[in-house]
Motif scaffolding. Structure first.
Motif: not given
Length: 64
Positions: A21-39
């Motif tokens: 569960v922790a791994r899934r939450l960390v990966e989801g947060h990383a994906d969201q942060a990366a998308a926000a930085i790219r945008a």
């Protein structure tokens, strides 16, 4: 017998479940942060990684 199976299966689930569960939450947060930085910087979104159609395998060694 059922109690033994519950104990044997419950231990790894109790240990591994929170880690998954922790791994899934960390990966989801990383994906969201990366998308926000790219945008924010106007960078394009990279294409999803694709697996190669063929796999090159080493020749098997045979004893003669």
């Amino acid at each position: 017998m059922n109690h033994l199976l519950l104990i044997l299966l419950g231990g790894p689930v109790a240990i591994g479940g929170p880690l998954l569960v922790a791994r899934r939450l960390v990966e989801g947060h990383a994906d969201q942060a990366a998308a926000a930085i790219r945008a924010q910087h106007g960078e394009p979104t990279p294409a999803p990684a694709q697996r190669p159609a063929t796999t090159i395998r080493a020749k098997e060694l045979t004893a003669r």
